[in-house]
Design an enzyme around this catalytic site. Sequence first.
Site, short mmCIF file in Angstrom:
data_model
loop_
_atom_site.label_atom_id
_atom_site.label_comp_id
_atom_site.label_asym_id
_atom_site.label_seq_id
_atom_site.Cartn_x
_atom_site.Cartn_y
_atom_site.Cartn_z
N ASP A 1 39.39 35.02 47.10
CA ASP A 1 38.66 36.03 46.30
C ASP A 1 37.25 35.55 45.94
O ASP A 1 36.30 36.33 45.98
CB ASP A 1 39.42 36.35 45.01
CG ASP A 1 40.54 37.36 45.25
OD1 ASP A 1 40.47 38.10 46.26
OD2 ASP A 1 41.47 37.42 44.43
N LYS B 1 50.82 35.44 43.12
CA LYS B 1 49.81 34.45 43.55
C LYS B 1 50.14 33.04 43.06
O LYS B 1 49.77 32.06 43.72
CB LYS B 1 48.43 34.87 43.06
CG LYS B 1 47.89 36.12 43.74
CD LYS B 1 46.49 36.44 43.26
CE LYS B 1 45.97 37.72 43.89
NZ LYS B 1 44.57 37.97 43.51
P1 NDP Z 1 44.02 41.15 35.20
O1 NDP Z 1 45.08 42.08 34.71
O2 NDP Z 1 44.37 39.77 35.58
O3 NDP Z 1 42.86 41.08 34.08
C1 NDP Z 1 42.40 42.23 33.43
C2 NDP Z 1 41.16 41.93 32.62
O4 NDP Z 1 40.67 43.15 32.06
C3 NDP Z 1 41.40 40.98 31.44
O5 NDP Z 1 40.26 40.19 31.23
C4 NDP Z 1 41.62 41.97 30.30
O6 NDP Z 1 41.34 41.44 29.02
C5 NDP Z 1 40.59 43.02 30.63
N1 NDP Z 1 40.89 44.31 30.00
C6 NDP Z 1 41.89 45.16 30.31
N2 NDP Z 1 41.84 46.25 29.50
C7 NDP Z 1 40.79 46.07 28.66
C8 NDP Z 1 40.22 46.84 27.61
N3 NDP Z 1 40.73 48.02 27.24
N4 NDP Z 1 39.13 46.33 26.97
C9 NDP Z 1 38.60 45.14 27.34
N5 NDP Z 1 39.08 44.38 28.33
C10 NDP Z 1 40.17 44.83 28.99
O7 NDP Z 1 43.32 41.92 36.41
P2 NDP Z 1 42.54 41.31 37.66
O8 NDP Z 1 41.72 40.17 37.18
O9 NDP Z 1 43.49 41.08 38.78
O10 NDP Z 1 41.62 42.55 38.08
C11 NDP Z 1 40.50 42.94 37.28
C12 NDP Z 1 39.72 44.00 38.04
O11 NDP Z 1 39.17 43.44 39.23
C13 NDP Z 1 40.58 45.18 38.49
O12 NDP Z 1 39.83 46.37 38.32
C14 NDP Z 1 40.81 44.94 39.97
O13 NDP Z 1 40.95 46.13 40.70
C15 NDP Z 1 39.50 44.25 40.35
N6 NDP Z 1 39.67 43.39 41.50
C16 NDP Z 1 38.83 43.59 42.56
C17 NDP Z 1 38.90 42.81 43.69
C18 NDP Z 1 37.98 43.08 44.81
O14 NDP Z 1 38.19 42.55 45.92
N7 NDP Z 1 36.91 43.83 44.59
C19 NDP Z 1 39.88 41.71 43.80
C20 NDP Z 1 40.72 41.56 42.62
C21 NDP Z 1 40.60 42.38 41.53
P3 NDP Z 1 42.52 40.74 28.14
O15 NDP Z 1 42.63 39.34 28.65
O16 NDP Z 1 42.02 40.82 26.76
O17 NDP Z 1 43.77 41.55 28.36
#
Ligand code: NDP
Length: 268
Positions: free
Chosen positions: A100, A65
Amino acid sequence: MKRVGLAGWPVKHSRSPLIHGHWIEAHGIAARYDLLPVPPEDAAAFFADLDGAGLAGLNVTVPHKLAAARAVRVDEIGARLGSTNLLWRAADGWHGTSSDGLGFTRSLDADAPRWRDAGTALVVGAGGAAIAAADALAAAGLAVVVANRSADRAEALARQIGGRAVAWDEVPAALHGIGLLVNATTLGMDGNPALPLDLAPLPAGAIVTDLVYNPLETPLLAAARARGLAAVDGLGMLLHQASEAFERWFGVRPAVTPELRAKVVATL
Ligand code: NDP
């Protein structure tokens, strides 16, 4: 035959071909939607020659992206986020935006329209999806609070959107007075633990939404419903950002129908 598709790495689990294929057929358009796996080392060359790939439009997903945003003329939202997931070919070349946030707010408009009066939203997470959601909420005039496991990312996002960050262990206390709670972490996805949050402190009229759509009913949404709160799943966001892409490419806004939802749900 117009060619559109999705570039990412990996892309094989995407539901986009199903969604766009449904609309292409419904509208009788001569087009096809292809999955385009682009390894990271090929990204720069790929985005530099989208015409060479015979494309009329493109969705972009992880991890491309940011590279895509650098390769095309992005609009105001794409420039603000430094990221794009939707590209289209115009007479003067390739343009891009990030759809998004629009998909997110249209989904809320459809399923919980009073979200615009929620006052304060709490976005949990600070990754790509959280940035798009938080930016859209701030642009809609809500006060936005951000919490993330890694505090530095929450603080950076709060600064970016003119919101406020709270520490991860302060989230339970921060729920008081929140009108809209957004899970934008990967917690609650199949194979991951649930977001560990007791929703009791949320006000009675609060709305809870999860960006996770696999499963559709996350533990967070089930807990919200059990408390009698409005709950909005993540599939609406996926479908509404796709409808924005379809309209850009083909000039017609396709409908997000229960029939289409059911088709996608059957694949989850
Ligand atoms: P990213 O990998 O960019 O971000 C992941 C996020 O989850 C970060 O804030 C991370 O925190 C947090 N996280 C991961 N593991 C843990 C944990 N064990 N405890 C606490 N926090 C955690 O992912 P995306 O932003 O791309 O996607 C996030 C979610 O949104 C996904 O489930 C994806 O499927 C969904 N999504 C849905 C869309 C839709 O159209 N409905 C579109 C895009 C995404 P940290 O920064 O600390 O690692």
